[in-house]
Design a protein around this motif. Structure first.
Motif, PDB file in Angstrom:
ATOM      1  N   LYS A   1      26.123  75.944 110.367  1.00  0.00           N
ATOM      2  CA  LYS A   1      26.278  76.925 111.437  1.00  0.00           C
ATOM      3  C   LYS A   1      25.165  77.958 111.387  1.00  0.00           C
ATOM      4  N   TYR A   2      24.761  78.342 110.185  1.00  0.00           N
ATOM      5  CA  TYR A   2      23.767  79.400 110.017  1.00  0.00           C
ATOM      6  C   TYR A   2      22.368  78.866 109.741  1.00  0.00           C
ATOM      7  N   PHE A   3      22.281  77.657 109.161  1.00  0.00           N
ATOM      8  CA  PHE A   3      20.985  77.121 108.747  1.00  0.00           C
ATOM      9  C   PHE A   3      20.861  75.688 109.247  1.00  0.00           C
ATOM     10  N   LYS A   4      20.014  75.475 110.247  1.00  0.00           N
ATOM     11  CA  LYS A   4      19.910  74.174 110.906  1.00  0.00           C
ATOM     12  C   LYS A   4      18.995  73.199 110.175  1.00  0.00           C
ATOM     13  N   PHE A   5      18.066  73.720 109.388  1.00  0.00           N
ATOM     14  CA  PHE A   5      17.056  72.872 108.764  1.00  0.00           C
ATOM     15  C   PHE A   5      17.705  71.950 107.738  1.00  0.00           C
ATOM     16  N   ASP A   6      17.407  70.649 107.840  1.00  0.00           N
ATOM     17  CA  ASP A   6      18.008  69.639 106.979  1.00  0.00           C
ATOM     18  C   ASP A   6      17.107  69.372 105.780  1.00  0.00           C
ATOM     19  N   HIS A   7      17.624  69.633 104.573  1.00  0.00           N
ATOM     20  CA  HIS A   7      16.819  69.500 103.365  1.00  0.00           C
ATOM     21  C   HIS A   7      16.883  68.106 102.748  1.00  0.00           C
ATOM     22  N   VAL A   8      17.505  67.172 103.443  1.00  0.00           N
ATOM     23  CA  VAL A   8      17.485  65.783 102.973  1.00  0.00           C
ATOM     24  C   VAL A   8      16.244  65.069 103.475  1.00  0.00           C
ATOM     25  N   ASN A   9      16.001  65.139 104.774  1.00  0.00           N
ATOM     26  CA  ASN A   9      14.864  64.373 105.319  1.00  0.00           C
ATOM     27  C   ASN A   9      13.837  65.220 106.064  1.00  0.00           C
ATOM     28  N   GLN A  10      14.194  66.439 106.476  1.00  0.00           N
ATOM     29  CA  GLN A  10      13.213  67.280 107.156  1.00  0.00           C
ATOM     30  C   GLN A  10      12.334  68.039 106.165  1.00  0.00           C
ATOM     31  N   SER A  11      12.933  68.476 105.084  1.00  0.00           N
ATOM     32  CA  SER A  11      12.212  69.265 104.099  1.00  0.00           C
ATOM     33  C   SER A  11      11.397  68.368 103.173  1.00  0.00           C
ATOM     34  N   LYS A  12      10.185  68.819 102.851  1.00  0.00           N
ATOM     35  CA  LYS A  12       9.355  68.132 101.852  1.00  0.00           C
ATOM     36  C   LYS A  12       8.897  69.160 100.829  1.00  0.00           C
ATOM     37  N   ARG A  13       9.183  68.873  99.560  1.00  0.00           N
ATOM     38  CA  ARG A  13       8.874  69.809  98.490  1.00  0.00           C
ATOM     39  C   ARG A  13       8.273  69.060  97.298  1.00  0.00           C
ATOM     40  N   GLN A  14       7.660  69.830  96.397  1.00  0.00           N
ATOM     41  CA  GLN A  14       7.091  69.224  95.201  1.00  0.00           C
ATOM     42  C   GLN A  14       8.222  68.717  94.298  1.00  0.00           C
ATOM     43  N   PRO A  15       8.194  67.433  93.926  1.00  0.00           N
ATOM     44  CA  PRO A  15       9.300  66.852  93.156  1.00  0.00           C
ATOM     45  C   PRO A  15       9.234  67.125  91.661  1.00  0.00           C
ATOM     46  N   GLY A  16       8.140  67.730  91.187  1.00  0.00           N
ATOM     47  CA  GLY A  16       8.040  67.993  89.760  1.00  0.00           C
ATOM     48  C   GLY A  16       8.176  66.718  88.947  1.00  0.00           C
ATOM     49  N   SER A  17       8.914  66.812  87.839  1.00  0.00           N
ATOM     50  CA  SER A  17       8.992  65.696  86.894  1.00  0.00           C
ATOM     51  C   SER A  17       9.827  64.521  87.384  1.00  0.00           C
ATOM     52  N   THR A  18      10.543  64.666  88.514  1.00  0.00           N
ATOM     53  CA  THR A  18      11.240  63.482  89.042  1.00  0.00           C
ATOM     54  C   THR A  18      10.242  62.430  89.499  1.00  0.00           C
ATOM     55  N   PHE A  19       8.959  62.800  89.574  1.00  0.00           N
ATOM     56  CA  PHE A  19       7.926  61.835  89.950  1.00  0.00           C
ATOM     57  C   PHE A  19       7.416  61.047  88.740  1.00  0.00           C
ATOM     58  N   LYS A  20       7.709  61.526  87.508  1.00  0.00           N
ATOM     59  CA  LYS A  20       7.185  60.874  86.304  1.00  0.00           C
ATOM     60  C   LYS A  20       7.592  59.414  86.152  1.00  0.00           C
ATOM     61  N   PRO A  21       8.815  59.017  86.554  1.00  0.00           N
ATOM     62  CA  PRO A  21       9.163  57.600  86.397  1.00  0.00           C
ATOM     63  C   PRO A  21       8.168  56.636  87.041  1.00  0.00           C
ATOM     64  N   PHE A  22       7.472  57.074  88.092  1.00  0.00           N
ATOM     65  CA  PHE A  22       6.486  56.179  88.707  1.00  0.00           C
ATOM     66  C   PHE A  22       5.285  55.960  87.779  1.00  0.00           C
ATOM     67  N   VAL A  23       4.995  56.961  86.947  1.00  0.00           N
ATOM     68  CA  VAL A  23       3.935  56.800  85.944  1.00  0.00           C
ATOM     69  C   VAL A  23       4.351  55.765  84.909  1.00  0.00           C
ATOM     70  N   TYR A  24       5.577  55.902  84.398  1.00  0.00           N
ATOM     71  CA  TYR A  24       6.045  54.998  83.351  1.00  0.00           C
ATOM     72  C   TYR A  24       6.300  53.595  83.901  1.00  0.00           C
ATOM     73  N   LEU A  25       6.717  53.496  85.149  1.00  0.00           N
ATOM     74  CA  LEU A  25       6.819  52.175  85.779  1.00  0.00           C
ATOM     75  C   LEU A  25       5.453  51.503  85.816  1.00  0.00           C
ATOM     76  N   THR A  26       4.438  52.247  86.213  1.00  0.00           N
ATOM     77  CA  THR A  26       3.085  51.688  86.275  1.00  0.00           C
ATOM     78  C   THR A  26       2.635  51.217  84.896  1.00  0.00           C
ATOM     79  N   ALA A  27       2.993  51.986  83.861  1.00  0.00           N
ATOM     80  CA  ALA A  27       2.650  51.583  82.491  1.00  0.00           C
ATOM     81  C   ALA A  27       3.334  50.274  82.114  1.00  0.00           C
ATOM     82  N   LEU A  28       4.606  50.134  82.434  1.00  0.00           N
ATOM     83  CA  LEU A  28       5.315  48.888  82.138  1.00  0.00           C
ATOM     84  C   LEU A  28       4.685  47.721  82.883  1.00  0.00           C
TER      85      LEU A  28
END
Length: 759
Positions: free
Chosen positions: A437-464
């Motif tokens: 009602k107060y905040f229309k912006f959708d933080h599931v698919n509209q918002s884009k933010r820095q993922p920090g360490s949640t991106f690290k698994p792609f590094v370790y996948l590449t290593a495997l």
């Protein structure tokens, strides 16, 4: 004389016939649009589309006019009698035009008989075709007096045509399905639900009279905003029912003393209220509607989503519990100081003033005071009553100035949460923010933010993928990586989150579980950061990614939706499944119009996917694993297995957690919409302190309810032998002696030796 009269009558009827034909065909565009045969046979009734969960619960509507049509048999006979007695007493005796009513309407007010000159059929014409609207007007519209004659002529002509196409029952049904009852409520079924929470066949005489009484003026006789007027008008309708012998005088005397008896529970909890899910589904089906010539607001579609009612409820409850507590922590964290700071922690000068200048309140004040700064500032600092979002009260009436309100809202933490069943591709929960009602912006698919360490698994996948194994080791030590960017030589020296290097030799699994930046950087250098980008894109990251050595630490903005989609590939044995929000669309009668299946693509081997699940469990099982705060929650009974990854962007701006159990992937993001506003210490601002608790509480609720079908259990077993060494029970970490001096003699190290923590 007789012949002259006959001639005059003949000429009159010829002229009348020509006039009727001219009006009906819009001769020389003089008269404007009139509905044709097709229009009359297919009346344009706008019907709300409905939104359902996977288990059949109505959770939303889309409409310009909130309407659900009914059949004649579903309408109370009392309502029909009340309508005819009040609006058109000779309804069954005319062909759309009541000549006597036209004449007597002039005297209706004086005699107390509150009837107008228009028949029900004429009113139906106005409701259906609105021939007085600008787009339906002809050239005669510009001639005062003439345009009124044309309008009435159209209504009479089309009322007669409707009477020839439909029987009286059909006309009554069409009328009651199209007429408005105020408060964006159209049609008798929606009106009965909105005002009394009943169906039209269950109406009592005084309820029927109230609804029919509103037709004279939905604003003037609105039972919510003007109950006294509505009560008076209801009793007039009851009196009309006595005159037409629908009620006895004795019944009238009893009924007129009754209160309005509204039941507005259906209105307060109605499914058409704002929701992030409702908006997401609308965006999801827009392309289909456009391609297939449907209007989601008018065509009465039934849209079935993949959302699970119970899981959605638990997601919203967990979010509300934890976000309310987190907001209190945020307020205590900053105290009386302003939370908007730069990267050095210094308060941003004139932050609120610059932000205010972009608001509507400032633009209005600027125009009102002709740019006078002092007057504008005074106006924007003047307190006034307003209603604001509040975790304590949900809505709170308070006294705020425009500056107070802006300061309050920019300091509110937001969140996004999504749960995916990667085996079916079905999205099970969708929480786009703290309050739609107060905040229309959708933080599931509209918002884009820095993922920090949640991106690290792609590094370790590449290593495997490059031949590394979870037991391979690296040393947690300072590292500098040199690289070239746009022809310029650069270097990067990452810091760990605690700004220290332990000197420990760690396995890849331990390094990922502990979220060690220095080892992630070393692995990235070994496998190539361009290959890490390719791995992420292969799993479903579609946002632009920086091709830099720090890619594994999440410097590129991505959406929560993308991250959950990518993580789903690990649980689904290496098959990327496109998340699905809508399974089917039917018409209002239940006829299937379209069904949808997720797109699937095999992007990883089953061995790689299984190894990554094993790596994710390291966050729980390895020393100082960043997921170990989950032990606070009652989710590890019966040797249940959960994996996941925390993430925190620079300056604690974004907190992430993506959790995995044997059935679901759930991603959570927490942060302020403005990146200048954030926590300032790891003790309060890390993803393990902000996003992880929402996931933990959610899973606690899910496991506690056996009806969700989500049960405790282990991850799937590996299919066949795993060629890569992954289990390292005898691994004893060693300290790099070159770092011993910097560690200090009193350092407390947590070392792993076959599940034993050594101090």
């Amino acid at each position: 004389m007789k012949d002259k009269i006959l001639n005059w009558l003949k000429y009159f009827f010829i002229a009348l016939t020509l006039y009727v034909v001219a009006v009906d065909v819009n001769f020389l565009w003089l008269f404007g649009y009139s509905p044709g045969v097709y229009d009359l046979k297919n009346p344009p009734i706008a019907i709300a589309s409905e939104l359902y969960t996977a288990d059949g619960k109505l959770i939303g509507k889309y409409y310009r006019e909130n309407r659900v049509p009914v059949e004649f048999e579903e309408i109370s006979p009392l309502l029909i009698k009340a309508l005819i007695a009040t609006e058109d007493v000779r309804f069954y005796r005319h062909m759309g035009i009541d000549s006597w009513a036209v004449v007597s309407s002039v005297f209706s007010t004086a005699t107390g008989d509150q009837r107008g000159g228009s028949t029900i059929t004429q009113q139906l014409v106005k409701n259906l075709f609105n021939t007085r609207k600008k787009s339906s007007q002809g050239l005669f519209h510009y001639i005062p007096g003439v345009r009124t004659i044309v309008f009435k002529s159209k209504e009479w002509i089309n009322a007669f045509k409707i009477e020839t196409f439909y029987n009286k029952e059909d006309i009554i049904t069409l009328y009651l399905n199209t007429v408005g009852f105020g408060n964006n409520t159209f049609g008798i079924k929606t009106a009965c639900k909105s005002y009394f929470n009943i169906t039209p066949d269950k109406l009592k005489p005084h309820q029927a009279a109230l609804l029919i009484g509103m037709l004279k003026g939905t604003s003037l006789y609105n039972p919510i905003s003007k109950p006294e007027n509505a009560l008076e008008r209801r009793n007039i309708v009851l009196k009309q029912m006595v005159k037409d012998e629908v009620l006895t005088e004795e019944e009238y005397q009893k009924l007129k003393s009754l209160p309005l008896g509204l039941n507005l529970n259906a209105r307060s909890s109605d499914a058409e209220q704002d929701s992030y899910l409702r908006s997401a589904v609308k965006n999801w089906v827009n392309e289909w509607c456009t391609a297939n010539n449907y209007d989601i607001y008018e065509d009465g579609l039934k849209i079935y989503t993949t959302i699970d009612t119970r899981l959605q409820q638990y997601a919203e409850e967990a979010m509300e519990e934890k976000m309310a507590a987190l907001q209190r922590r945020f307020a205590n964290h900053w105290g009386d100081t302003n939370p908007w700071t730069d990267e050095k922690g210094d308060e941003l000068p004139n932050y609120l003033t610059k932000l205010m200048e972009r608001t509507d309140a400032y633009k209005i004040a600027n125009k009102r005071f002709d740019g006078n700064k002092d007057s504008i500032t005074l106006a924007l600092n003047t307190p006034k009553r307003m209603r604001v979002f509040s975790w304590k009260y949900t809505e709170n009436d308070t006294t705020f100035s425009s500056y107070d309100s802006l300061r309050y809202y920019v300091s509110l933490l937001q969140t996004g949460m999504m749960t995916l069943d990667p085996f079916t591709g079905h999205i099970k929960t969708w929480v786009g923010g703290i309050n739609p009602k107060y905040f229309k912006f959708d933080h599931v698919n509209q918002s884009k933010r820095q993922p920090g360490s949640t991106f690290k698994p792609f590094v370790y996948l590449t290593a495997l993928e490059k031949g590394f194994c979870p037991c391979d080791t690296f040393v947690d030590r300072p590292v500098t990586i040199k690289y070239e960017e746009n022809g310029e030589q650069k270097s990067w020296s990452p810091q760990n989150s605690d700004f220290a290097f332990s000197g420990l030799t760690m396995t890849l699994r331990w390094a990922m579980g502990r979220s060690c930046n220095s080892i992630t950087a070393q692995v990235t250098e070994k496998v190539g950061w361009d290959n890490v980008v390719k791995s992420a894109q292969k799993l479903g990251i579609t946002s632009p990614l920086q091709n830099v050595p720090s890619i594994g630490l999440g410097p590129s903005d991505v959406s929560l939706f993308e991250m959950v989609r990518a993580y789903g590939t690990f649980l689904n044995k290496g098959e990327k499944t496109e998340p699905l929000l809508v399974t089917k669309i039917t018409d209002r009668n239940g006829t299937l119009l379209a069904s949808f299946e997720p797109k699937r693509e095999k992007v990883l081997s089953e061995e790689l996917a299984w190894l990554m699940l094993y790596m994710f469990k390291g966050g729980i099982e390895e020393p100082l694993g960043t997921s170990q705060a989950l032990w606070e929650y009652n989710i590890f009974k019966e040797r249940n297995e959960i994996g996941g990854k925390t993430g925190t962007s620079s300056n604690y701006v974004d907190g992430w957690y993506i959790g995995i159990n044997k059935d679901l992937i759930t991603g959570v993001w927490v942060g302020c919409d403005d990146r200048n506003i954030h926590f300032k210490t790891s003790a309060t601002g890390e993803g393990s302190k902000t996003a992880l608790p929402i996931y933990g509480r959610f899973m606690e609720k899910v496991y506690a309810d056996p009806q969700t079908g989500i049960t405790l259990g282990k991850f799937p077993k590996a299919i066949g032998d795993i060629s890569c060494k992954y289990y390292c029970p005898n691994f004893l970490p060693k300290i790099d002696t070159t770092l011993s001096d910097s560690l200090g003699r009193d350092s407390l190290l947590l070392l792993r030796d076959d599940d034993i923590i050594i101090h």
